[in-house]
Design an enzyme around this catalytic site. Structure first.
Site, short mmCIF file in Angstrom:
data_model
loop_
_atom_site.label_atom_id
_atom_site.label_comp_id
_atom_site.label_asym_id
_atom_site.label_seq_id
_atom_site.Cartn_x
_atom_site.Cartn_y
_atom_site.Cartn_z
N ASP A 1 -43.41 1.63 -24.99
CA ASP A 1 -44.87 1.51 -24.88
C ASP A 1 -45.48 2.83 -24.42
O ASP A 1 -46.68 2.97 -24.30
CB ASP A 1 -45.29 0.32 -24.00
CG ASP A 1 -44.54 0.28 -22.69
OD1 ASP A 1 -43.69 1.16 -22.48
OD2 ASP A 1 -44.78 -0.65 -21.90
N ASP A 2 -44.64 3.82 -24.18
CA ASP A 2 -45.16 5.14 -23.83
C ASP A 2 -45.15 6.11 -25.01
O ASP A 2 -45.52 7.27 -24.86
CB ASP A 2 -44.30 5.77 -22.72
CG ASP A 2 -44.48 5.06 -21.40
OD1 ASP A 2 -45.54 4.44 -21.21
OD2 ASP A 2 -43.54 5.09 -20.59
#
Ligand code: ATP
Ligand code: MG
Length: 698
Positions: free
Chosen positions: A568-569
């Site tokens: 999710d980064d």
């Protein structure tokens, strides 16, 4: 037997490495850099093990690794039961060594190892080692916060202390399967308490003694302990923290929610606070020193099934609400002991120090269980690494002749920021192996760790793993093969990592994507406490058929694994997928940048833009020129498309109590969604957030 086993890329590479001449003298990127030459890319940066090291290592060559690895995946039952047989089992496990369903489409996820085997991990850590003649060997060297305050304990003494506490716990009604919450700083009593619970079959849940009363109460409500073990106060650096007061409010809060704890066993830590000063609830609170010493120094073992729970531990919460990870006994025991032995090339003469707190998985697997199962001598350090000054770690290394030193990139970067002179004034001659865990270690921090701390002599084990995995998953085996700074290298025995695309299709060869695991391994967690459904949806549903780690990863042309941070980064700039770790590494390689954290923000043209928080080296101040030169470094190392759109000067970064950067908070600050910061209760220093907000538009 396992079907459809593809010879993955890394095996082919390790095979080809077998023909490489090993040993010193070859030009590596490291040498090239020292000599002022530049090499093409990080992937071509090779650090060769010395012949001296390799020849004495457990796994001395790529061929040897390959042989063992192949067996571990083709015949896991044979591989792991041979290792398990080195431990004491009251009764051997059943016919089937393991049983797994890893596929949500085929029903409930289930993992079992050595089911039917009857054993006890405390017995294997202590009694078994004592029986084989290690009774008088030092088990723990304890180093207090204040230099000069220390003590030590042999295996015999440790067993006696564990038995006394175990007897007490039984006496106050703790039975097999009951939970005990431990909220203690790094005193000897912390591993003692863990082992005492294990001895009687109780489930320990250690809560890091830096969590707020609210976080502690949450965990108490979740696992309903019979007893809470704490101490009255603790010194950390120049501060005193009143642990007992935090426990008092947590117990009050949980009692209001109907969860009443009968006993609060409190150790008097008189170097921090005297008994008389401590607030007391009669009937519930008991002084450790008043009761424990009266109990016998022997205590029968509660024999448990390999699949009986050993402990419950909450993840560090860097991505959201912490998850209560459950580990069982047998597989965890075999896995932590084996990974410890091989990844650190452990030998009986080693003195081992891991800077992690027992409040984290690293402290469970690699302060307590893994080392003690191997009969190792462990340093337990109560204090802070920069107290009384930033040379404290090396002072401790020299004092105890530490040979294996295991820490986190955050500590490496913070010491790097202070300058080499705080390191070079200590000998550090005893060091043999270094280790890193918690986050990707940037190549520049890796090099500093290697060159300055280890005097270019000690291999670095950059161990990738998680609370959920129980032990190392992807890790160098020192001496076995060539290292690349910043890469965790190859999978441990029995681990089959795969990289999949968004559709969950396995990708072969050089690629990047989502890091999954294909088959179970003995140390895998079995469920999330009280929520098997969340276990299945969080870890097994995204890519059916696999365990999904949540991390992004790439595999280079040589088969090395490079962790790129949480998926999710990942930032998508004009269609380029960029891992936050890559940009951060480039920034940190700038001599004036101490630490960097990168997040994506919405961008009208590019879809996402790159927003970088940058902490500067001690004594350097921010300027427009510096900003430009930081952007330049990224352009040069990665490419113009990865150039940060914004550099946000950061006196500090929001970190979890285990030292990880909390990017989800940075994302909110970057997009100025300041009322949506979410749960910040696991932050080490919440004031950092306000400082960052104040500096947002400078
Ligand atoms: P939560 O799951 O609650 O968000 P967390 O993931 O930070 O918390 P841990 O289990 O302590 O809790 O951390 C595991 C994570 O740490 C891995 O998934 C990975 O992102 C990171 N990590 C650990 N070791 C390494 C390493 N050697 N290289 C790269 N990343 C690492
Ligand atoms: Mg996690």
């Amino acid at each position: 037997p396992r079907k459809n086993l593809t010879t993955s890329n890394h095996l082919r590479h390790v095979e080809s490495m077998a023909h490489l001449p090993s040993g010193a003298g070859r030009i590596t990127r490291l040498n090239a850099l020292i000599l002022g030459e530049a090499l093409a890319s990080e992937e071509d940066d090779l650090v060769f093990p010395s012949e001296d090291f390799s020849s004495q290592a457990h796994v001395s060559s790529p061929q040897k690794y390959l042989e063992m690895y192949q067996r571990s995946v083709h015949d896991p039952s044979g591989f792991w039961s041979d290792i398990a047989s080195e431990f004491y089992w009251r009764e051997k496990w059943g016919q089937q060594v393991y049983h797994e369903n890893f596929d949500v489409r085929k029903g409930k996820i289930k993992i079992e190892w050595f089911k039917g085997g009857i054993t006890n991990i405390c017995y294997n850590c202590l009694d078994r080692n004592i029986e084989s003649g290690k009774g008088d060997k030092t088990a723990i060297y304890w180093e207090g916060n204040e230099p000069g305050l220390d003590s030590s304990m042999t295996y015999n003494q440790l067993l006696a202390r564990v038995c006394q506490l175990a007897n007490y716990l039984k006496d106050v009604g703790v039975h097999k399967g009951d939970a005990v919450v431990i909220y203690l700083s790094m005193l000897m009593e912390l591993p003692i308490a863990m082992l005492a619970c294990a001895r009687i079959g109780a489930i320990h849940s250690v809560v890091f003694a830096g969590f707020s009363a609210e976080s502690l109460a949450q965990r108490i409500i979740d696992c309903r302990p019979k007893v809470v073990i704490t101490c009255n106060a603790v010194r950390r650096g120049s501060k005193i923290i009143y642990l007992k007061e935090i426990v008092d409010s947590a117990l009050l809060e949980s009692a209001q929610k109907g969860i009443v704890t009968d006993v609060c066993l409190t150790y008097e830590n008189d170097s921090a606070m005297k008994k008389e000063m401590t607030k007391w609830t009669k009937g519930r609170d008991i002084w450790w020193q008043d009761v424990i010493l009266k109990y016998p120094v022997t205590c029968d073992v509660e024999w448990v099934d390999a699949e009986d729970p050993l402990f419950l531990l909450y993840t560090s919460g860097s991505t959201g609400k912490p998850k209560g990870v459950l580990h069982t006994t047998g597989g965890y025991m075999v896995y932590t002991a084996t990974t410890f032995k091989y990844a650190f090339d452990y030998k009986p003469t080693d003195i081992y120090w891991c800077t992690a707190d027992c409040g984290w998985i690293t402290g469970h697997s690699y302060v307590t269980y893994g080392p003690l199962l191997n009969g190792a001598t462990v340093v337990v350090f109560e204090g802070a690494p920069n107290y009384p000054d930033v040379g404290r770690c090396w002072d401790i290394v020299d004092k105890y002749k530490v040979s294996i030193f295991y820490t986190a990139p955050t500590l490496v970067r913070s010491l790097m920021r202070e300058g080499d002179e705080h390191v070079s004034r200590y000998s550090r001659k005893s060091l043999r192996v270094l280790g890193s865990v918690g986050e990707p270690i940037n190549p520049s921090a890796w090099r500093w760790f290697f060159n300055v701390i280890g005097d270019a002599r000690c291999p670095i084990s950059d161990t990738w793993w998680q609370t959920e995995t129980g032990g190392f998953m992807i890790t160098p085996l020192p001496g076995a093969w060539t290292q690349k700074p910043g890469s965790a290298t190859f999978p441990f025995f029995g681990v089959q990592p795969v990289i999949v695309d968004e559709k969950g299709v396995e990708i072969e060869g050089e690629c990047s994507g989502y890091l999954c695991v294909k088959r179970s391994w003995p140390g895998a967690f079995r469920t999330l406490h009280g929520d098997h459904e969340r276990y299945e949806t969080t870890y097994f549903s995204a890519f059916p058929g696999y365990y999904f780690s949540g991390d992004g990863c790439s595999r280079d042309k040589d088969g090395y694994y490079w962790l790129t941070g949480r998926v999710d980064d990942v930032i998508n700039v004009s269609g380029h997928r960029i891992g936050t770790a890559e940009v951060e590494s480039a920034l940190v390689s700038h001599p004036q940048c101490a630490e960097a954290a990168v997040v994506g923000v919405e961008h009208e043209v590019k879809g996402q833009g790159i927003y970088a928080f940058v902490t500067l080296v001690e004594g350097v101040s921010c300027s427009d020129d510096l900003r430009k030169s930081l952007v330049m470094v990224v352009r040069n190392q990665i490419g113009a498309f990865a150039a940060p759109d914004k550099i946000h000067w950061a006196p500090g970064l929001p970190k979890t109590r285990s030292g990880k950067i909390m990017r989800r908070i940075l994302r909110k600050i970057a997009s100025r969604q300041l009322d949506e910061l979410g749960d910040t209760s696991t932050l080490a220093d919440p004031t950092v957030v306000d400082q960052l907000i104040a500096l947002a538009d400078r």
